[in-house]
Design a protein around this motif. Structure first.
Motif, PDB file in Angstrom:
ATOM      1  N   GLU A 140       0.812  -1.138  -0.163  1.00  0.00           N
ATOM      2  CA  GLU A 140      -0.039  -0.058   0.034  1.00  0.00           C
ATOM      3  C   GLU A 140       1.146   1.302  -0.051  1.00  0.00           C
ATOM      4  O   GLU A 140       2.103   1.093   0.322  1.00  0.00           O
ATOM      5  CB  GLU A 140      -1.086  -0.034   1.288  1.00  0.00           C
ATOM      6  N   THR A 141       0.353   2.307  -0.259  1.00  0.00           N
ATOM      7  CA  THR A 141       0.990   3.685  -0.202  1.00  0.00           C
ATOM      8  C   THR A 141       1.504   4.021   1.176  1.00  0.00           C
ATOM      9  O   THR A 141       1.008   3.724   2.243  1.00  0.00           O
ATOM     10  CB  THR A 141      -0.039   4.924  -0.506  1.00  0.00           C
ATOM     11  N   PRO A 142       2.615   4.341   1.144  1.00  0.00           N
ATOM     12  CA  PRO A 142       3.414   4.541   2.431  1.00  0.00           C
ATOM     13  C   PRO A 142       2.490   5.453   3.519  1.00  0.00           C
ATOM     14  O   PRO A 142       1.690   6.568   2.964  1.00  0.00           O
ATOM     15  CB  PRO A 142       4.729   5.395   2.207  1.00  0.00           C
ATOM     16  N   ARG A 143       2.435   5.144   4.548  1.00  0.00           N
ATOM     17  CA  ARG A 143       1.516   5.865   5.529  1.00  0.00           C
ATOM     18  C   ARG A 143       2.381   6.649   6.559  1.00  0.00           C
ATOM     19  O   ARG A 143       3.518   6.511   6.589  1.00  0.00           O
ATOM     20  CB  ARG A 143       0.608   4.980   6.316  1.00  0.00           C
ATOM     21  N   PRO A 144       1.643   7.534   7.357  1.00  0.00           N
ATOM     22  CA  PRO A 144       2.246   8.497   8.399  1.00  0.00           C
ATOM     23  C   PRO A 144       2.812   7.616   9.521  1.00  0.00           C
ATOM     24  O   PRO A 144       2.330   6.474   9.863  1.00  0.00           O
ATOM     25  CB  PRO A 144       1.097   9.319   8.846  1.00  0.00           C
ATOM     26  N   GLY A 145       3.775   8.113  10.228  1.00  0.00           N
ATOM     27  CA  GLY A 145       4.240   7.397  11.321  1.00  0.00           C
ATOM     28  C   GLY A 145       3.923   8.310  12.621  1.00  0.00           C
ATOM     29  O   GLY A 145       3.125   9.071  12.692  1.00  0.00           O
ATOM     30  N   PRO A 146       4.636   7.894  13.848  1.00  0.00           N
ATOM     31  CA  PRO A 146       4.151   8.299  15.044  1.00  0.00           C
ATOM     32  C   PRO A 146       4.220   9.784  15.263  1.00  0.00           C
ATOM     33  O   PRO A 146       3.664  10.311  15.720  1.00  0.00           O
ATOM     34  CB  PRO A 146       5.158   7.734  15.976  1.00  0.00           C
ATOM     35  N   GLY A 147       5.298  10.368  14.483  1.00  0.00           N
ATOM     36  CA  GLY A 147       5.433  11.953  14.477  1.00  0.00           C
ATOM     37  C   GLY A 147       4.301  12.666  13.859  1.00  0.00           C
ATOM     38  O   GLY A 147       4.127  13.566  14.516  1.00  0.00           O
ATOM     39  N   ASP A 148       3.550  11.982  13.227  1.00  0.00           N
ATOM     40  CA  ASP A 148       2.541  12.861  12.335  1.00  0.00           C
ATOM     41  C   ASP A 148       1.511  13.102  13.360  1.00  0.00           C
ATOM     42  O   ASP A 148       0.169  13.957  13.026  1.00  0.00           O
ATOM     43  CB  ASP A 148       1.889  11.853  11.156  1.00  0.00           C
ATOM     44  N   VAL A 149       1.604  12.499  14.582  1.00  0.00           N
ATOM     45  CA  VAL A 149       0.254  12.703  15.654  1.00  0.00           C
ATOM     46  C   VAL A 149       0.300  14.310  15.937  1.00  0.00           C
ATOM     47  O   VAL A 149      -0.844  14.918  16.021  1.00  0.00           O
ATOM     48  CB  VAL A 149       0.382  11.648  16.881  1.00  0.00           C
ATOM     49  N   GLU A 150       1.571  14.608  15.666  1.00  0.00           N
ATOM     50  CA  GLU A 150       1.368  16.034  16.150  1.00  0.00           C
ATOM     51  C   GLU A 150       0.839  17.067  15.147  1.00  0.00           C
ATOM     52  O   GLU A 150       0.793  18.125  15.667  1.00  0.00           O
ATOM     53  CB  GLU A 150       3.097  16.545  16.203  1.00  0.00           C
ATOM     54  N   ALA A 151       0.684  16.458  14.110  1.00  0.00           N
ATOM     55  CA  ALA A 151      -0.150  17.516  12.893  1.00  0.00           C
ATOM     56  C   ALA A 151      -1.410  17.650  13.468  1.00  0.00           C
ATOM     57  O   ALA A 151      -2.271  18.511  12.658  1.00  0.00           O
ATOM     58  CB  ALA A 151       0.155  16.668  11.559  1.00  0.00           C
ATOM     59  N   LEU A 152      -2.019  16.734  14.303  1.00  0.00           N
ATOM     60  CA  LEU A 152      -3.473  16.596  14.682  1.00  0.00           C
ATOM     61  C   LEU A 152      -3.825  17.661  15.869  1.00  0.00           C
ATOM     62  O   LEU A 152      -2.851  17.688  16.637  1.00  0.00           O
ATOM     63  CB  LEU A 152      -4.156  15.433  14.998  1.00  0.00           C
ATOM     64  N   SER A 153      -4.939  18.404  15.720  1.00  0.00           N
ATOM     65  CA  SER A 153      -5.292  19.018  16.967  1.00  0.00           C
ATOM     66  C   SER A 153      -5.971  17.995  17.970  1.00  0.00           C
ATOM     67  O   SER A 153      -6.074  16.912  17.640  1.00  0.00           O
ATOM     68  CB  SER A 153      -6.641  20.039  16.320  1.00  0.00           C
ATOM     69  N   GLU A 154      -6.130  18.548  19.104  1.00  0.00           N
ATOM     70  CA  GLU A 154      -6.561  17.409  20.207  1.00  0.00           C
ATOM     71  C   GLU A 154      -7.969  16.996  19.800  1.00  0.00           C
ATOM     72  O   GLU A 154      -8.153  15.649  19.744  1.00  0.00           O
ATOM     73  CB  GLU A 154      -6.694  18.052  21.621  1.00  0.00           C
ATOM     74  N   ARG A 155      -8.900  17.841  19.252  1.00  0.00           N
ATOM     75  CA  ARG A 155     -10.029  17.246  19.011  1.00  0.00           C
ATOM     76  C   ARG A 155     -10.085  16.399  17.983  1.00  0.00           C
ATOM     77  O   ARG A 155     -10.976  15.431  17.691  1.00  0.00           O
ATOM     78  CB  ARG A 155     -11.139  18.379  18.555  1.00  0.00           C
ATOM     79  N   GLU A 156      -9.242  16.624  16.764  1.00  0.00           N
ATOM     80  CA  GLU A 156      -9.025  15.759  15.535  1.00  0.00           C
ATOM     81  C   GLU A 156      -8.453  14.284  15.889  1.00  0.00           C
ATOM     82  O   GLU A 156      -8.677  13.252  15.635  1.00  0.00           O
ATOM     83  CB  GLU A 156      -8.052  16.390  14.664  1.00  0.00           C
ATOM     84  N   ARG A 157      -7.699  14.350  16.937  1.00  0.00           N
ATOM     85  CA  ARG A 157      -6.892  13.232  17.556  1.00  0.00           C
ATOM     86  C   ARG A 157      -7.897  12.283  18.303  1.00  0.00           C
ATOM     87  O   ARG A 157      -8.048  11.052  18.038  1.00  0.00           O
ATOM     88  CB  ARG A 157      -5.980  13.640  18.441  1.00  0.00           C
ATOM     89  N   VAL A 158      -8.566  12.663  19.023  1.00  0.00           N
ATOM     90  CA  VAL A 158      -9.914  12.194  19.641  1.00  0.00           C
ATOM     91  C   VAL A 158     -10.821  11.584  18.670  1.00  0.00           C
ATOM     92  O   VAL A 158     -11.214  10.375  19.000  1.00  0.00           O
ATOM     93  CB  VAL A 158     -10.607  13.085  20.754  1.00  0.00           C
ATOM     94  N   ALA A 159     -11.261  12.537  17.758  1.00  0.00           N
ATOM     95  CA  ALA A 159     -12.284  11.900  16.693  1.00  0.00           C
ATOM     96  C   ALA A 159     -11.425  10.751  16.186  1.00  0.00           C
ATOM     97  O   ALA A 159     -12.462   9.869  15.656  1.00  0.00           O
ATOM     98  CB  ALA A 159     -12.431  12.984  15.861  1.00  0.00           C
ATOM     99  N   ILE A 160     -10.293  10.878  15.355  1.00  0.00           N
ATOM    100  CA  ILE A 160      -9.691   9.825  14.642  1.00  0.00           C
ATOM    101  C   ILE A 160      -9.856   8.433  15.573  1.00  0.00           C
ATOM    102  O   ILE A 160      -9.678   7.344  15.006  1.00  0.00           O
ATOM    103  CB  ILE A 160      -8.365  10.124  13.916  1.00  0.00           C
ATOM    104  N   VAL A 161      -9.391   8.573  16.888  1.00  0.00           N
ATOM    105  CA  VAL A 161      -9.132   7.592  17.694  1.00  0.00           C
ATOM    106  C   VAL A 161     -10.547   6.613  17.735  1.00  0.00           C
ATOM    107  O   VAL A 161     -10.777   5.583  17.699  1.00  0.00           O
ATOM    108  CB  VAL A 161      -8.464   7.677  19.049  1.00  0.00           C
ATOM    109  N   LEU A 162     -11.753   7.557  18.107  1.00  0.00           N
ATOM    110  CA  LEU A 162     -12.916   7.023  18.362  1.00  0.00           C
ATOM    111  C   LEU A 162     -13.361   6.327  16.941  1.00  0.00           C
ATOM    112  O   LEU A 162     -14.060   5.164  16.796  1.00  0.00           O
ATOM    113  CB  LEU A 162     -13.934   7.910  18.518  1.00  0.00           C
ATOM    114  N   TYR A 163     -13.099   7.004  15.704  1.00  0.00           N
ATOM    115  CA  TYR A 163     -13.342   6.284  14.586  1.00  0.00           C
ATOM    116  C   TYR A 163     -12.730   4.993  14.159  1.00  0.00           C
ATOM    117  O   TYR A 163     -13.279   4.039  13.624  1.00  0.00           O
ATOM    118  CB  TYR A 163     -12.944   7.416  13.282  1.00  0.00           C
ATOM    119  N   ALA A 164     -11.273   5.229  14.500  1.00  0.00           N
ATOM    120  CA  ALA A 164     -10.512   3.865  14.431  1.00  0.00           C
ATOM    121  C   ALA A 164     -11.356   2.584  15.295  1.00  0.00           C
ATOM    122  O   ALA A 164     -11.059   1.719  14.714  1.00  0.00           O
ATOM    123  CB  ALA A 164      -9.149   4.012  14.822  1.00  0.00           C
TER     124      ALA A 164
END
Length: 222
Positions: A140-164
């Motif tokens: 598959e296409t290369p995906r983001p790594g752990p450092g990319d978490v910093e690109a998310l706002s707090e609300r985006e991070r919570v939302a993507i975890v709930l989605y996942a």
């Protein structure tokens, strides 16, 4: 009390699961279904908290039934319980919106824990989930790594975890105390920043970054 709908085309299996679940005192089996079509209908009429879903059934199979139940926006969350190997069926089940996956060989020891985890809004996955997902990375296409978490706002991070973890937009909205439309916006922005295509990619990212534990416990505050 956690309300459960059992879906399996074998009556003996359903009877065994009912006995196991109801023995604990805080789980109520509100209905049974022997096909995917019946599962979709009863999920709407009985309003269970958890649908325990077999995969191999005549007519509409468990993956299709899971997809239909999730698409209806019901409060019910789907826990797949199957004899089939994770290698072939884990990712299709997650893509369909299942919140958990458990092999029937582990039902006697792990089913109650899986039901409790899914009922609390977490996902529940086999220990091999992370390695199964990682094995597909090369194709598959290369995906983001752990450092990319910093690109998310707090609300985006919570939302993507709930989605996942398998939450619908409505379930995530209730958790975050915002509207479903707002949640969809957070998820869309997070997916764009992280170059994620769907729930499977989001789950892999959450596993690899530690936002979701390897046995399915979500950790939005990580």
């Amino acid at each position: 009390m956690t309300r459960v709908l059992l879906v399996d085309d074998h009556q003996v299996v359903r009877a065994g699961l009912r006995s196991l679940l109801e023995a604990v005192g805080h789980v109520e089996v509100v209905g049974e279904a022997s096909s995917g079509e019946e599962a979709v209908t009863k999920a709407q009429t009985l309003e269970p908290d958890i649908v325990i879903m077999d995969l191999a059934m005549p007519g509409m199979d468990g993956v299709q039934a899971t997809r239909r139940i999730v698409a209806l926006g019901l409060d019910a969350r789907v826990l797949v319980l199957t004899i089939h190997d994770e290698d072939e069926f884990l990712l299709p089940a997650l893509d369909a919106g299942a919140a958990g996956f458990l092999n029937k060989s582990a039902a006697d020891t792990d089913l109650l824990g899986a039901v409790e985890a899914v009922a609390r809004g977490h996902s529940y996955l086999p220990r091999r989930a992370a390695s199964l997902i990682a094995r597909r990375r090369a194709r598959e296409t290369p995906r983001p790594g752990p450092g990319d978490v910093e690109a998310l706002s707090e609300r985006e991070r919570v939302a993507i975890v709930l989605y996942a973890s398998g939450c619908s937009a409505r379930e995530a909205a209730e958790e975050m105390l915002v509207s479903p439309k707002t949640v969809e916006g957070y998820i869309a922005r997070a997916k764009s920043k992280l170059r994620l295509k769907g729930r499977r990619d989001a789950l892999r990212f959450a596993l690899e970054t530690g936002l979701v534990g390897r046995e399915g416990e979500t950790n939005p505050d990580a």
